[in-house]
Design an enzyme around this catalytic site. Structure first.
Site, mmCIF file in Angstrom:
data_model
loop_
_atom_site.group_PDB
_atom_site.id
_atom_site.type_symbol
_atom_site.label_atom_id
_atom_site.label_comp_id
_atom_site.label_asym_id
_atom_site.label_seq_id
_atom_site.Cartn_x
_atom_site.Cartn_y
_atom_site.Cartn_z
ATOM 1 C CG ASP A 51 41.874 -10.845 35.353
ATOM 2 O OD1 ASP A 51 40.784 -11.449 35.220
ATOM 3 O OD2 ASP A 51 42.351 -10.115 34.451
ATOM 4 C CE1 TYR B 166 34.482 -18.116 36.269
ATOM 5 C CE2 TYR B 166 35.101 -15.805 36.014
ATOM 6 C CZ TYR B 166 35.432 -17.155 35.954
ATOM 7 O OH TYR B 166 36.709 -17.538 35.585
ATOM 8 C CB SER C 180 31.695 -19.346 42.233
ATOM 9 O OG SER C 180 32.092 -19.145 40.889
ATOM 10 C CE LYS C 181 38.088 -19.943 38.744
ATOM 11 N NZ LYS C 181 38.388 -21.350 38.315
HETATM 12 P P1 NAD Z 1 35.612 -23.554 29.604
HETATM 13 O O1 NAD Z 1 34.268 -23.119 30.058
HETATM 14 O O2 NAD Z 1 35.984 -23.427 28.185
HETATM 15 O O3 NAD Z 1 35.821 -25.101 29.985
HETATM 16 C C1 NAD Z 1 35.441 -25.624 31.215
HETATM 17 C C2 NAD Z 1 35.585 -27.144 31.133
HETATM 18 O O4 NAD Z 1 35.247 -27.684 32.426
HETATM 19 C C3 NAD Z 1 34.656 -27.804 30.115
HETATM 20 O O5 NAD Z 1 35.351 -28.777 29.374
HETATM 21 C C4 NAD Z 1 33.563 -28.438 30.970
HETATM 22 O O6 NAD Z 1 32.984 -29.591 30.380
HETATM 23 C C5 NAD Z 1 34.338 -28.773 32.236
HETATM 24 N N1 NAD Z 1 33.477 -28.861 33.422
HETATM 25 C C6 NAD Z 1 32.549 -27.949 33.827
HETATM 26 N N2 NAD Z 1 31.950 -28.388 34.946
HETATM 27 C C7 NAD Z 1 32.518 -29.579 35.259
HETATM 28 C C8 NAD Z 1 32.343 -30.500 36.326
HETATM 29 N N3 NAD Z 1 31.426 -30.302 37.288
HETATM 30 N N4 NAD Z 1 33.108 -31.611 36.353
HETATM 31 C C9 NAD Z 1 34.043 -31.845 35.376
HETATM 32 N N5 NAD Z 1 34.241 -30.996 34.352
HETATM 33 C C10 NAD Z 1 33.486 -29.881 34.292
HETATM 34 O O7 NAD Z 1 36.636 -22.809 30.552
HETATM 35 P P2 NAD Z 1 38.071 -22.193 30.194
HETATM 36 O O8 NAD Z 1 37.880 -20.894 29.545
HETATM 37 O O9 NAD Z 1 38.891 -23.242 29.548
HETATM 38 O O10 NAD Z 1 38.613 -21.892 31.676
HETATM 39 C C11 NAD Z 1 39.324 -22.877 32.392
HETATM 40 C C12 NAD Z 1 39.632 -22.342 33.772
HETATM 41 O O11 NAD Z 1 40.391 -21.149 33.668
HETATM 42 C C13 NAD Z 1 38.399 -21.990 34.596
HETATM 43 O O12 NAD Z 1 38.632 -22.393 35.923
HETATM 44 C C14 NAD Z 1 38.308 -20.482 34.504
HETATM 45 O O13 NAD Z 1 37.713 -19.947 35.656
HETATM 46 C C15 NAD Z 1 39.759 -20.107 34.399
HETATM 47 N N6 NAD Z 1 40.036 -18.876 33.668
HETATM 48 C C16 NAD Z 1 39.618 -18.727 32.377
HETATM 49 C C17 NAD Z 1 39.940 -17.562 31.684
HETATM 50 C C18 NAD Z 1 39.520 -17.348 30.251
HETATM 51 O O14 NAD Z 1 39.742 -16.264 29.727
HETATM 52 N N7 NAD Z 1 38.929 -18.309 29.580
HETATM 53 C C19 NAD Z 1 40.671 -16.555 32.304
HETATM 54 C C20 NAD Z 1 41.029 -16.722 33.647
HETATM 55 C C21 NAD Z 1 40.738 -17.900 34.302
HETATM 56 O O1 DAU Z 2 39.431 -11.983 33.158
HETATM 57 C C1 DAU Z 2 39.400 -13.364 33.116
HETATM 58 C C2 DAU Z 2 38.018 -13.835 32.720
HETATM 59 O O2 DAU Z 2 37.881 -13.580 31.328
HETATM 60 C C3 DAU Z 2 37.783 -15.321 33.004
HETATM 61 O O3 DAU Z 2 37.858 -15.536 34.392
HETATM 62 C C4 DAU Z 2 36.428 -15.775 32.467
HETATM 63 O O4 DAU Z 2 36.287 -17.174 32.639
HETATM 64 C C5 DAU Z 2 36.366 -15.444 30.997
HETATM 65 O O5 DAU Z 2 35.090 -15.770 30.500
HETATM 66 C C6 DAU Z 2 36.652 -13.959 30.765
HETATM 67 O O6 DAU Z 2 35.593 -13.141 31.340
HETATM 68 P P1 DAU Z 2 35.013 -11.838 30.606
HETATM 69 O O7 DAU Z 2 33.650 -11.593 31.089
HETATM 70 O O8 DAU Z 2 36.004 -10.731 30.647
HETATM 71 O O9 DAU Z 2 35.008 -12.405 29.081
HETATM 72 P P2 DAU Z 2 33.933 -12.250 27.901
HETATM 73 O O10 DAU Z 2 34.595 -12.775 26.658
HETATM 74 O O11 DAU Z 2 32.608 -12.798 28.269
HETATM 75 O O12 DAU Z 2 33.812 -10.676 27.764
HETATM 76 C C7 DAU Z 2 34.938 -9.883 27.472
HETATM 77 C C8 DAU Z 2 34.466 -8.444 27.441
HETATM 78 O O13 DAU Z 2 33.638 -8.253 26.296
HETATM 79 C C9 DAU Z 2 33.623 -8.054 28.630
HETATM 80 O O14 DAU Z 2 33.906 -6.712 28.986
HETATM 81 C C10 DAU Z 2 32.190 -8.182 28.132
HETATM 82 C C11 DAU Z 2 32.321 -7.842 26.666
HETATM 83 N N1 DAU Z 2 31.399 -8.527 25.739
HETATM 84 C C12 DAU Z 2 31.264 -9.866 25.831
HETATM 85 C C13 DAU Z 2 30.424 -10.547 24.994
HETATM 86 C C14 DAU Z 2 30.251 -12.042 25.086
HETATM 87 C C15 DAU Z 2 30.718 -7.804 24.787
HETATM 88 O O15 DAU Z 2 30.873 -6.567 24.688
HETATM 89 N N2 DAU Z 2 29.894 -8.470 23.939
HETATM 90 C C16 DAU Z 2 29.692 -9.811 24.007
HETATM 91 O O16 DAU Z 2 28.871 -10.357 23.217
#
Ligand code: NAD
Ligand code: DAU
Length: 358
Positions: free
Chosen positions: A138, A162, A165-166
């Site tokens: 999002d 980030y 790039s997405k």
């Molecule tokens: P993560 O960082 O936990 O895991 C990423 C995985 O990708 C890892 O296992 C890493 O080894 C692998 N990876 C990284 N670079 C690579 C490469 N060049 N080739 C092959 N593998 C590679 O990420 P996540 O939280 O599981 O997120 C997964 C996807 O969902 C991402 O595309 C992220 O943008 C998207 N997303 C995540 C969230 C969230 O809250 N975590 C929310 C919205 C969207």
């Molecule tokens: O919204 C989807 C995104 O959610 C994904 O696309 C990303 O991959 C995922 O990492 C996540 O991004 P956020 O930046 O929202 O997540 P994060 O857990 O890093 O931070 C959540 C919120 O908490 C954000 O407002 C920053 C804040 N934060 C984060 C950390 C790590 C803190 O206040 N303290 C912290 O130490």
């Protein structure tokens, strides 16, 4: 219907939850799990399922054209579920290069392989049965004020390296549909939480710190809002989109759980006081919460309108935030070995770099 699925990033947080769900819930799907095992990838997260005969792990980089093409050929891949990415906003601020490479060039490499394998040569299965599902975020929509929601029609306005790039990768994926007719789907979801999340993200970081009686850092005034989605709900939504989604479309996935960061930190401290016993000092864990310097360009609020996936595909999240948070804390408490192993030397270095003097 049987599928041969290339899962990228299947050793990361959402990827392992997806692999586990599919191996259990779809008995005729086979998975090729391509993961580079960066700091965020962890083979231990697949303990108990890694040896399943329907799961094949390949250590490698999605930017490696030769490897990716050979996997399509060798396994006759008909479905891609593309999770692999650099995913942490804070790391994209201190070092954006890996984000550009993996998130943009890596997605391009996969799209090219799919185009060659599905469109340039005749397949027995036929192009229509193939699908490239790109997992996005999002964050591509930018930041909201106090009101409003992101819909699939909201204009893209990414504001961190980030999310930019997405957003780039989303545009590329969509262009392959319009230009070449590649059958693609895009999902844009909100913040996931649940088992196996690496403790650089807010919830597992707060759990790990509060458990040890260390500061729980909250950026800025703690008023930034995220819409929390339980990871298993997200993975079920992805399966639904794969099975019922319309090629070329995107679907927003959200948890209907908008919370301020401070509230999340407080809830976690309270749950840990209850479940992990008091700290040696006897102080309630809420006292560990420390306001620290804000993230650069910190998006204020995200909130998903998940009306389309609900009305068109019949998916709604099942997990409430209170129960999901309890389950998440329970998981970290029961998996201390997993947690202790990931907060190793390089994690300590990362933590020092990000939080010392903040
Ligand atoms: P993560 O960082 O936990 O895991 C990423 C995985 O990708 C890892 O296992 C890493 O080894 C692998 N990876 C990284 N670079 C690579 C490469 N060049 N080739 C092959 N593998 C590679 O990420 P996540 O939280 O599981 O997120 C997964 C996807 O969902 C991402 O595309 C992220 O943008 C998207 N997303 C995540 C969230 C969230 O809250 N975590 C929310 C919205 C969207
Ligand atoms: O919204 C989807 C995104 O959610 C994904 O696309 C990303 O991959 C995922 O990492 C996540 O991004 P956020 O930046 O929202 O997540 P994060 O857990 O890093 O931070 C959540 C919120 O908490 C954000 O407002 C920053 C804040 N934060 C984060 C950390 C790590 C803190 O206040 N303290 C912290 O130490």
């Amino acid at each position: 219907m049987a599928k041969k699925v290339l899962v990228t990033g299947g050793c990361g947080f959402i990827g392992v939850n997806f692999v586990r769900l599919v191996l259990e819930a779809r008995e005729d799907w086979e998975i090729v799990n391509l993961d580079k095992l960066t700091y965020a990838g962890n083979l231990r997260s697949l303990d108990g399922v890694a040896d399943n005969p329907r799961h094949h792990f390949v250590k490698g980089d999605i930017c490696d054209q030769h490897l990716v093409e050979s996997l399509f050929l060798e396994h006759d891949i008909d479905t891609v579920v593309h999770f692999a990415a650099e995913s942490h906003v804070d790391r994209s601020i201190t070092g954006p290069a890996d984000f550009i490479r993996t998130n943009i060039f890596g997605t391009f490499t996969l799209l090219e392989a799919a185009r060659k394998h599905w469109l340039d040569r005749p397949r027995q299965a036929g192009g229509d049965e193939c699908c490239f599902l790109h997992v996005s975020t999002d964050e591509v929509y930018g930041s909201l004020g106090a009101t409003g929601y992101f819909t699939e029609l909201t204009a893209y306005d990414p504001r961190s390296p980030y999310s930019a790039s997405k957003a780039s990768s989303d545009h590329l994926v969509r262009s392959y549909f319009h230009t070449y007719g590649l059958p693609i789907l895009i999902t844009n979801c909100s913040n996931n939480y649940g088992p196996f999340q690496f403790p650089e993200k807010l919830i597992p970081l707060a759990v790990n710190n509060a458990l040890q009686g260390r500061e729980v850092p909250v950026y800025g005034d703690g008023g930034n809002v995220r819409d929390w989605l339980y990871v298993q709900d997200h993975c079920e939504a992805i399966v639904r989109v794969l099975e019922k989604g319309v090629a070329g479309e995107s679907y927003n996935i959200g948890g209907h759980n908008e919370k301020r960061n401070l509230e999340v930190a407080e809830l976690l401290c309270d749950i840990l006081d209850r479940k992990a016993g008091p700290l040696p000092s006897g102080q309630p864990r809420r006292q560990l919460i420390t306001f620290v310097r804000d993230r650069l360009g910190h998006d204020r609020r995200y909130a998903i309108d998940a009306g389309k996936i609900s009305s068109k595909l019949g998916w709604t999240p099942k997990m409430t935030f209170d129960v999901g948070l309890e389950k998440t804390v329970d998981w970290y408490l029961s998996n201390r070995t997993w947690l202790d192993a990931v907060v190793n030397g390089s994690y300590r270095q990362y933590y020092q770099q990000m939080y010392a003097n903040r």
